[in-house]
Design a protein around this motif. Structure first.
Motif, PDB file in Angstrom:
ATOM      1  N   ILE A  99       0.856  -1.194   0.000  1.00  0.00           N
ATOM      2  CA  ILE A  99       0.000   0.000   0.000  1.00  0.00           C
ATOM      3  C   ILE A  99       0.888   1.239   0.000  1.00  0.00           C
ATOM      4  N   ILE A 100       1.859   1.242   0.914  1.00  0.00           N
ATOM      5  CA  ILE A 100       2.662   2.459   1.079  1.00  0.00           C
ATOM      6  C   ILE A 100       3.574   2.711  -0.131  1.00  0.00           C
ATOM      7  N   VAL A 101       4.324   1.701  -0.523  1.00  0.00           N
ATOM      8  CA  VAL A 101       5.357   1.945  -1.550  1.00  0.00           C
ATOM      9  C   VAL A 101       4.753   2.367  -2.906  1.00  0.00           C
ATOM     10  N   LEU A 238      -6.166   4.540  -1.497  1.00  0.00           N
ATOM     11  CA  LEU A 238      -5.992   3.692  -0.315  1.00  0.00           C
ATOM     12  C   LEU A 238      -7.014   2.564  -0.282  1.00  0.00           C
ATOM     13  N   ALA A 239      -8.262   2.893  -0.625  1.00  0.00           N
ATOM     14  CA  ALA A 239      -9.306   1.856  -0.597  1.00  0.00           C
ATOM     15  C   ALA A 239      -8.988   0.761  -1.599  1.00  0.00           C
ATOM     16  N   LEU A 240      -8.647   1.163  -2.820  1.00  0.00           N
ATOM     17  CA  LEU A 240      -8.378   0.144  -3.846  1.00  0.00           C
ATOM     18  C   LEU A 240      -7.111  -0.641  -3.525  1.00  0.00           C
ATOM     19  N   SER A 241      -6.111   0.030  -2.961  1.00  0.00           N
ATOM     20  CA  SER A 241      -4.872  -0.669  -2.594  1.00  0.00           C
ATOM     21  C   SER A 241      -5.142  -1.688  -1.495  1.00  0.00           C
ATOM     22  N   LEU A 242      -5.998  -1.287  -0.548  1.00  0.00           N
ATOM     23  CA  LEU A 242      -6.319  -2.178   0.553  1.00  0.00           C
ATOM     24  C   LEU A 242      -7.025  -3.434   0.034  1.00  0.00           C
ATOM     25  N   ILE A 243      -7.978  -3.219  -0.847  1.00  0.00           N
ATOM     26  CA  ILE A 243      -8.711  -4.357  -1.419  1.00  0.00           C
ATOM     27  C   ILE A 243      -7.745  -5.264  -2.177  1.00  0.00           C
ATOM     28  N   ASP A 244      -6.871  -4.649  -2.972  1.00  0.00           N
ATOM     29  CA  ASP A 244      -5.877  -5.407  -3.745  1.00  0.00           C
ATOM     30  C   ASP A 244      -4.977  -6.231  -2.822  1.00  0.00           C
ATOM     31  N   SER A 245      -4.583  -5.619  -1.716  1.00  0.00           N
ATOM     32  CA  SER A 245      -3.673  -6.306  -0.803  1.00  0.00           C
ATOM     33  C   SER A 245      -4.329  -7.510  -0.155  1.00  0.00           C
ATOM     34  N   GLY A 299     -12.350  -2.589   6.433  1.00  0.00           N
ATOM     35  CA  GLY A 299     -13.048  -1.776   5.433  1.00  0.00           C
ATOM     36  C   GLY A 299     -14.071  -0.828   6.032  1.00  0.00           C
ATOM     37  N   ILE A 300     -14.622  -1.176   7.206  1.00  0.00           N
ATOM     38  CA  ILE A 300     -15.696  -0.360   7.776  1.00  0.00           C
ATOM     39  C   ILE A 300     -15.263   1.097   8.037  1.00  0.00           C
TER      40      ILE A 300
END
Lengths: 311, 443
Positions: A99-101, A238-245, A299-300
């Motif tokens: 997410i960060i990089v 961030l939301a899409l990265s989180l889902i991807d991760s 996600g909430i």
């Protein structure tokens, strides 16, 4: 007042047939319109999800026609499974790093490309291309690059005299997960770059001019003008990265198969191994339920912040 | 005043419904996606319906590119004879790591093949135990397979006393080498003792050649070295008992085998970073001249040597010397199963009978057929023929990824991985293996 009442009633009179129509459907009208989508949703998401939840409470092997109800036994086994501990740790590392990089690199590239750069469209394409490549191709390409004997990475290190740094990147516990993360970062940088680039173009130039007049440095402009202006883009990225991760599976599966040993197992691959390879569908489904619950818990806050923003 | 219409009160619940609804729906969607990704096939568990009979047959196999055309041609020949239409789907290259998963998914999806190819032992066993594979005993009687097919091979596809598969190939694993690289190292011929094998490895390393090309990506390839070392240190009787859990792994013979395994890595007798290499990439390296030999079976002649347009005369094979009596090599069987839900079981059995006829076996260039009269052709597959003549009748021990269920096999691969990386000692590895095998044997 009567006149007013009549005047108000006129438009109402013209709308009457529509009102009647609404009455025909009554309160069910919206549901009728939503029905086709709901049928698909129930058939392909709700039903499999509920049956998965049920199977997590059984000892089904994934092949037989019969199984036994075992209550929460599968969940009770999770803490004592050493691979689950490895997988959770790997998931955490993967989520934080991927997410960060890519987000930071994507933002840096977007800012660079937002300035006066020659060949901007070509550079944009170069940085975005990995995002559209099939994952299996990426895994193959990087698998070859990492080949300890003939791969380009070790060959380059040897060429410049850094033989000591040449490693069996995918063949040892200490480097395998990090080696898989590199192509993941490579392919995931293009998307945030595009989103940030679009968002940067929406920040009014006057803000920068005013900040310059006020004596703000470039760094201060970045923190006090650019970053606040990118806030909506941050949410999306961030939301899409989180889902991807959370979805990580394919890169690991294709590049290391969860190995060496179990060094690069993540919850997704361990769930897959149990459901599809070890004939422990009940236990594997319990892992899936846990992954889902964690995804919802994480996600909430995002969904809440989004709804708060919207209202 | 009373005629003035009353305005309905605003729907104060609207806004809160939207937010909560959005939150709820989003959570539900995430839950749905996460869970539905897991077992889409759940619904099929209760469906035991047999498909309606047609003249269509579907065969699922893992023939490689070099043999798939031969296989399809034979299916066409069968169709002409039986009046069927047979379609072939193949998933080559992944070995036993991926193919069974796809087969399982097809079976649960209700669209399983009528006939599928599968390995024996613990890889084929789950399909028989779950009754996805048909009991073929009536067809064994009908077609007389018991008398036509090697008895030991049939036992490899018999599960809990039920003949669930028809073996057509019984493959032995040995060392397949590049003659020019052995000559470069001054090695005059294949080793006949373990000490000679080690000496050969040293000579190869001395001339800059990696001796043994194996890859550990899926675990099973590099396992072939360890199981050989175990046969060398433990001997046939103890090795067999270890595989069934009848003897403890926590013993000096196993410790010695693990120590030798590590020695192969430390002395650079294996490629650098072997654990991360894909067998599909590293096995053919002996044909390309990058390694001196690999540990594989006769299929390598068609798959690696002939497909690379190399002259088989430049290559050879030898049974890895165990210094034990009787001399054994690793081996396994492969065969065909019939879907218990197939609407075409009779035709499917006819198809299998066609496949195990000597003429079909020869046409398919099966390098180690279980069928009498279908020995490999000395002209088209000279190396496979040579192997069958020299070592084909030697006994074999069950290849270890067929001896253990997949989960235990993966745990075992993990121990091998730890040994090669030096994260456990041979002594600790033997203890760990005992834990794995005893837990399985008890369960």
């Amino acid at each position: 007042m009567a006149t007013v009442a009549i005047a108000r009633s006129k438009p109402g009179a013209t709308r009457r047939p529509a009102k009647k129509g609404a009455k025909r459907g009554g309160k069910w009208s919206p549901w009728l319109f939503a029905l086709p989508a709901l049928v698909v949703y129930v058939a392909f998401l709700v039903y499999p999800a509920v049956s998965s939840l049920w199977f997590s409470l059984t000892d089904w092997d994934g092949l037989s026609a019969t199984y036994n109800f075992v209550g929460l036994d599968n969940y009770a086994k999770l803490p004592s499974d050493p691979v689950v501990a490895t997988a959770v740790r790997n998931n955490l590392i993967w989520t934080i790093v991927t997410i960060i990089v890519p987000t930071v690199i994507g933002l840096a590239l977007a800012i660079a490309l937002n300035g006066k750069v020659h060949g901007k469209p070509i550079l944009r394409m170069v940085f975005y291309t990995p995002a559209v490549l099939p994952l299996v191709s990426i895994a193959s390409i990087w698998g070859w690059l990492y080949n300890p004997q003939y791969g380009a990475i070790n060959s380059f290190l040897r060429l410049i005299g850094l033989d000591g740094l040449a490693q069996p990147w995918l063949g040892q516990d200490s480097t395998a997960l990090w080696a898989v993360m590199v192509p993941a970062i490579w392919l995931r940088t293009g998307f945030p770059m595009l989103l940030y680039l679009a968002a940067l173009q929406g920040i009014p130039n006057e803000l920068y001019e005013a900040a310059t007049v006020d004596g703000a440095s470039r760094w201060q402009q970045f923190w006090h003008v650019t970053m606040p202006g990118l806030r909506p883009a941050h949410y999306i990225v961030l939301a899409l990265s989180l889902i991807d991760s959370f979805k990580v599976f394919d890169m690991i599966y294709a590049m290391t198969y969860g190995g060496p040993g179990t060094a690069t197992q993540v919850m997704g691959t361990w769930m897959y191994a149990n459901v599809f390879q070890y004939y422990q569908a009940g236990y594997g489904t319990a892992i899936a339920v846990v992954i889902t619950l964690v995804a919802i818990a994480v996600g909430i806050p995002y969904v809440r912040s989004q709804t708060r923003e919207a209202s | 005043m009373t005629t003035e219409p009353t305005t309905p009160p605003p729907r104060t619940t609207g806004s809160s419904f939207t937010r909560r609804g959005f939150l709820g729906l989003t959570s539900a969607a995430v839950a749905g996606v996460g869970l539905s990704a897991c077992t889409g096939g759940g619904a099929s568990t209760g469906s035991g319906a047999t498909a309606a009979a047609t003249n269509n047959l579907r065969v699922f196999t893992y023939e490689g590119d070099e043999t798939i055309d031969l296989f399809k041609a034979q299916m066409k020949a069968f169709d002409q004879q039986a009046g069927t239409t047979t379609t072939v789907e193949s998933l080559p290259g992944s070995g036993a790591a991926v193919y069974p998963d796809k087969l399982r998914t097809q079976l649960l999806g209700g669209k399983g093949p009528d006939v599928w190819r599968i390995w024996g032992g613990q890889i084929g066993a789950p399909f028989a135990k779950a009754k996805q594979a048909l009991d073929l005993s009536p067809y064994y009687s009908k077609f007389g397979w018991d008398s036509k097919i090697n008895t030991a091979a049939i036992s490899g596809m018999t599960f809990d006393g039920v003949k669930s598969g028809v073996p057509f190939v019984s493959l032995g694993i040995g060392a397949w080498y590049n003659k020019s690289l052995l000559a470069k190292a001054g090695v005059s011929g294949p080793p006949t003792t373990y000490a000679e094998l080690e000496a050969m490895n040293d000579k190869l390393v001395a001339v800059g050649v990696t001796p043994c090309g194996l890859g550990g990506k899926y675990g099973w390839d590099i396992m072939r070295l360890f199981e050989y070392l175990l046969e060398h240190t433990a001997g046939p009787e103890l090795h067999d008992k270890l595989l069934t859990g009848a003897e403890s792994w926590d013993r000096p013979e196993v410790v010695e085998a693990f120590a030798l395994f590590k020695k192969w890595q430390d002395k650079k007798w294996l490629p650098q970073g072997a654990l991360g290499l894909d067998p599909a990439d590293i096995e053919p390296a002996y044909v390309q001249g990058k390694t001196a030999y690999t540990i594989t079976g006769p299929w390598t002649e068609a798959a690696s040597i002939l497909s690379a347009k190399k002259n088989p005369a430049g290559f050879g094979s030898f049974e890895l010397p165990t210094d034990q009596s009787p001399a054994r090599h690793s081996g396994f069987v492969e065969g065909y199963m019939i879907n218990a839900k197939s609407g075409n079981a009779d035709k499917a059995a006819e198809l299998i009978d066609f496949i195990v006829k000597p003429a079909t076996q020869k046409a398919l260039q099966v390098s180690a057929s279980t069928v009498k009269g279908a020995e490999p052709d000395a002209k088209s597959l000279p190396l496979s023929y040579e192997w069958s003549q020299k070592y084909g009748s030697n006994p074999f021990y069950t290849i270890q990824d067929q001896a253990f269920p997949k989960k235990q096999a993966d745990q075992y691969f993990s121990v091998q991985s730890d040994i090669l990386q030096g994260s456990v000692t041979p002594d600790a590895a033997a203890k760990k293996m005992q834990e794995i095998v005893s837990a399985w044997a008890k369960g």
